[in-house]
Design an enzyme around this catalytic site. Sequence first.
Site, PDB file in Angstrom:
ATOM      1  N   HIS A 160      -1.007  -5.329   8.117  1.00 13.78           N
ATOM      2  CA  HIS A 160       0.000  -5.459   9.174  1.00 13.78           C
ATOM      3  C   HIS A 160       0.481  -6.886   9.389  1.00 13.78           C
ATOM      4  CE1 HIS A 160      -0.721  -1.306   9.931  1.00 13.78           C
ATOM      5  NE2 HIS A 160      -1.925  -1.487  10.438  1.00 13.78           N
TER       6      HIS A 160
ATOM      7  N   GLU B 186       1.731   4.983  20.399  1.00 12.79           N
ATOM      8  CA  GLU B 186       3.039   5.098  19.757  1.00 12.79           C
ATOM      9  C   GLU B 186       2.930   6.128  18.647  1.00 12.79           C
ATOM     10  OE1 GLU B 186       4.968   0.608  19.970  1.00 12.79           O
ATOM     11  OE2 GLU B 186       4.559   1.487  18.021  1.00 12.79           O
TER      12      GLU B 186
ATOM     13  N   ARG C  24       9.777 -16.810  20.518  1.00 12.75           N
ATOM     14  CA  ARG C  24       9.553 -18.133  19.918  1.00 12.75           C
ATOM     15  C   ARG C  24      10.229 -18.180  18.556  1.00 12.75           C
ATOM     16  NH1 ARG C  24       6.331 -16.244  15.875  1.00 12.75           N
ATOM     17  NH2 ARG C  24       4.882 -14.614  16.454  1.00 12.75           N
TER      18      ARG C  24
HETATM   19  P1  ADP Z   1       1.402  -7.200  16.225  1.00 15.00           P
HETATM   20  O1  ADP Z   1       2.126  -7.688  17.454  1.00 15.00           O
HETATM   21  O2  ADP Z   1      -0.081  -7.086  16.415  1.00 15.00           O
HETATM   22  O3  ADP Z   1       1.783  -7.944  14.974  1.00 15.00           O
HETATM   23  P2  ADP Z   1       3.339  -5.062  15.807  1.00 15.00           P
HETATM   24  O4  ADP Z   1       3.640  -4.123  16.910  1.00 15.00           O
HETATM   25  O5  ADP Z   1       4.338  -6.162  15.581  1.00 15.00           O
HETATM   26  O6  ADP Z   1       1.879  -5.682  16.030  1.00 15.00           O
HETATM   27  O7  ADP Z   1       3.129  -4.268  14.441  1.00 15.00           O
HETATM   28  C1  ADP Z   1       2.704  -4.906  13.255  1.00 15.00           C
HETATM   29  C2  ADP Z   1       2.916  -3.984  12.068  1.00 15.00           C
HETATM   30  O8  ADP Z   1       2.143  -2.787  12.229  1.00 15.00           O
HETATM   31  C3  ADP Z   1       4.339  -3.498  11.885  1.00 15.00           C
HETATM   32  O9  ADP Z   1       5.135  -4.420  11.168  1.00 15.00           O
HETATM   33  C4  ADP Z   1       4.117  -2.188  11.120  1.00 15.00           C
HETATM   34  O10 ADP Z   1       3.831  -2.457   9.759  1.00 15.00           O
HETATM   35  C5  ADP Z   1       2.847  -1.652  11.742  1.00 15.00           C
HETATM   36  N1  ADP Z   1       3.164  -0.739  12.888  1.00 15.00           N
HETATM   37  C6  ADP Z   1       3.182  -1.042  14.190  1.00 15.00           C
HETATM   38  N2  ADP Z   1       3.518   0.022  14.949  1.00 15.00           N
HETATM   39  C7  ADP Z   1       3.720   1.048  14.099  1.00 15.00           C
HETATM   40  C8  ADP Z   1       4.082   2.429  14.256  1.00 15.00           C
HETATM   41  N3  ADP Z   1       4.305   2.965  15.457  1.00 15.00           N
HETATM   42  N4  ADP Z   1       4.194   3.186  13.133  1.00 15.00           N
HETATM   43  C9  ADP Z   1       3.956   2.667  11.913  1.00 15.00           C
HETATM   44  N5  ADP Z   1       3.609   1.394  11.686  1.00 15.00           N
HETATM   45  C10 ADP Z   1       3.481   0.575  12.760  1.00 15.00           C
END
Ligand code: ADP
Length: 502
Positions: free
Chosen positions: A235, A200, A292
């Site tokens: 995160h 991404e 969920r």
């Molecule tokens: P997980 O399912 O492991 O929790 P997420 O896809 O929900 O992962 O992402 C968790 C966090 O990581 C997001 O809230 C954001 O802070 C950061 N993050 C994820 N993808 C991106 C991205 N493409 N660019 C910047 N930050 C990201």
Amino acid sequence: MIKKVLVANRGEIAIRVMRSCREMEIKSVAVFSEADRASMHVRYADEAYFIGPAPSIDSYLNMDKIIDAAKKSGADAIHPGYGFLSENAAFSQRCDDEGIIFIGPSPSAISNMGDKITARKHMMAAGVPVVPGTVEPLTDEVAALEKIREIGLPVMIKASAGGGGKGMRLVKDEKEILNSIRGARSEAKAAFGNDAVYIEKYIESPHHIEFQVLGDKHGNVIHLFERECSVQRRHQKVIEETPSPLMNPGIREEMGRHAVAAAKAVNYYGAGTIEFIVDDNLNYYFLEMNTRLQVEHPITERVVGVDLVKEQIKIAQGERMTLKQEELEQYGHAIECRIYAEDPENNFMPSPGKITHITEPLGLGVRHDGYVYTGFEIPIYYDPMISKLIVWARTRSEAIARMKRALNAYKITGIKTSIPFLARIMENEDFIKGNYNTHFIEKNFDMLMAKEPCGRRCQDIALITAFIRYTDRVTEAKSNTEKHSEVSNWKAFGRKNAMARF
Ligand code: ADP
């Protein structure tokens, strides 16, 4: 109609679900591991069943044992809470096969959204914006390198089966690409048994904003507005609030429509969350869907005035939703702080152990969803979150003041907690202004780690002063009692006892 619900979970979320069951006159059944014999959720339930040793793989993740407990207790439905089996399509299917209602979405909705690559494909087909990147798993490293050059650094390498921030790598430099892909894949393999990863574009200075959705089994889907979850550490969410300080009515409406479209794309029913990543210019992209109830659901409940667990139960038993999108509105402001048994001053190390004393905050606009009590020993086997402190007020600034007051009144001894760290966030200028993104904690780390936040210090000084004044007054009253016999024995007795309590 559902008459008895087994809650396949533990801790605060198990109790939270049981509370709604009780209000609906539905019996609740707890399950517990060896480590949870004295847990509050076991005491709160109408019945409780032992399901095995402490490690979750042998207890809370063991489908056979949970189904067995449901059958023994005569439960007609299972609520999975969050974590554990809540996003496991095979468990939802197993409940169906056993004739037990799963209070959650269908197995196909879980698997379509559980795999992030599949979810991205569904979202693109439904016209929901996704973060620019790949829609196939990376297998060929050379092809991956080319793709990353095309997208442009920095990028995120992410596990398709990901969750909890695992299997995720930020790549800023071309030299790191191959190592990051390999690292993310092996971490994903170890955590999820699936090493598929994808790319991404890295969104700079992003906000994490998510929309709560509810869908019934008759094809109706609504959203219950947003939650701002950008206060994160590694995160992972630390504080959530609603409404988001970043939103305006136009973008809220547009994102809400996309959240509903996202849920409809997988024929979703039940409660779910569509997570978006939003840049400073309010461009937003679908991140993932959580199929969920979320940890942070209470802030939505408070601001929208809906009990989400009751809605889940009604949907699971096939009722048509009576909530109408056009009738829903956000009233006031809510903030949630996640309270962890961890030591912020020692790199947030988990701090399990025995709670020697707990005083929970009370008062107007305060909700405390927890499960620990004085004398309870926090097990080392599970998530170190011990409770969630939620406040509501008519305005954001009043909500911050209320959260400060509640955090300062929250006393736990015997273990370390994240309370002082959270209290400092409430005093941070950027947070107070609503001027923050997912980098907030790293950006403000020094201020947040300062030893003595003024609010707490002032409170302690106030407490000591009050104590001195109080003892002075009691001593004075005592000598008056001796001098003036007209002070009744009742008053004298009360004063003596008050002093003993202090
Ligand atoms: P997980 O399912 O492991 O929790 P997420 O896809 O929900 O992962 O992402 C968790 C966090 O990581 C997001 O809230 C954001 O802070 C950061 N993050 C994820 N993808 C991106 C991205 N493409 N660019 C910047 N930050 C990201």
